[in-house]
Design a protein around this motif. Structure first.
Motif, PDB file in Angstrom:
ATOM      1  N   LEU A 108       1.099  -1.066   0.085  1.00 44.14           N
ATOM      2  CA  LEU A 108      -0.266  -0.144  -0.026  1.00 44.14           C
ATOM      3  C   LEU A 108       0.581   1.318   0.025  1.00 44.14           C
ATOM      4  O   LEU A 108       1.118   2.277  -0.391  1.00 44.14           O
ATOM      5  N   ASN A 109       2.054   1.597   0.804  1.00 40.35           N
ATOM      6  CA  ASN A 109       2.434   2.377   1.128  1.00 40.35           C
ATOM      7  C   ASN A 109       3.188   2.370  -0.029  1.00 40.35           C
ATOM      8  O   ASN A 109       3.904   3.486  -1.182  1.00 40.35           O
ATOM      9  N   ALA A 110       3.825   1.262  -1.054  1.00 47.17           N
ATOM     10  CA  ALA A 110       4.526   1.372  -2.745  1.00 47.17           C
ATOM     11  C   ALA A 110       3.704   2.039  -2.985  1.00 47.17           C
ATOM     12  O   ALA A 110       4.756   2.703  -3.716  1.00 47.17           O
ATOM     13  N   TRP A 111       2.190   1.889  -3.535  1.00 44.39           N
ATOM     14  CA  TRP A 111       1.614   2.546  -4.199  1.00 44.39           C
ATOM     15  C   TRP A 111       1.147   3.753  -4.325  1.00 44.39           C
ATOM     16  O   TRP A 111       1.360   4.699  -5.262  1.00 44.39           O
ATOM     17  N   SER A 112       1.356   4.372  -3.083  1.00 43.67           N
ATOM     18  CA  SER A 112       1.202   5.816  -2.671  1.00 43.67           C
ATOM     19  C   SER A 112       2.601   6.283  -2.838  1.00 43.67           C
ATOM     20  O   SER A 112       2.013   7.622  -3.027  1.00 43.67           O
TER      21      SER A 112
END
Length: 160
Positions: free
Chosen positions: A77-81
């Motif tokens: 999720l953090n990588a996507w954001s």
């Protein structure tokens, strides 16, 4: 009847290619409408993990498979954001645990103006399940739901 202005968009992701397209579509929409996006991933434990307190990872008595699954989902999720940080759209991430469709609906019905999600998950059973998740959200959300289809589906259809 006037349509409500779109200020808050919820984007549900399962990290598939379909979800990536949904995020990018939502970002372009949000930019035009001065809206913000909450990127939501729901981690649903596999049915055999429900007694997760009994399932431990060898070599690490503190780490259950649920803990590891949630940590992995959080990293994704953090990588996507981070991938979308250059966008002017305010984007927040949310990681939840629970039944996927019900959890997405719980969020959708709390003040969002629009839900955006892909119609299918990864492949095989996951693809079928994400399709049914999208169907449940469309059927039960109190705000509009925009589903984004994968380009492969359209390209695979015969023309004529």
């Amino acid at each position: 009847m006037m349509a409500q202005p779109i200020r808050r968009i919820l984007v549900a992701t399962d990290f598939s290619e379909y979800s990536r397209r949904a995020v990018e579509y939502a970002l372009s929409l949000a930019e035009r409408m001065n809206a913000s996006i909450d990127l939501l991933h729901v981690w649903e434990p596999p049915p055999h993990l429900e007694s997760e307190s009994l399932v431990m990872v060898p070599g690490d008595p503190e780490a259950s498979l649920e803990t590891l699954g949630l940590a992995q989902a959080g990293r994704l999720l953090n990588a996507w954001s981070e991938r979308y940080q250059s966008s002017p759209v305010p984007l927040q991430v949310r990681l939840e645990r629970g039944p996927t469709a019900d959890t997405i609906l719980g969020f959708a019905n709390r003040g969002y103006d629009l839900v955006v999600m892909g119609t299918h998950g990864r492949t095989g059973l996951a693809r079928l399940l994400m399709g049914s998740v999208a169907q449940k959200v469309v059927a039960r959300a109190t705000c509009p739901v925009l589903t984004v289809h994968g380009a492969e589906e359209q390209e695979a259809r015969p023309v004529g």
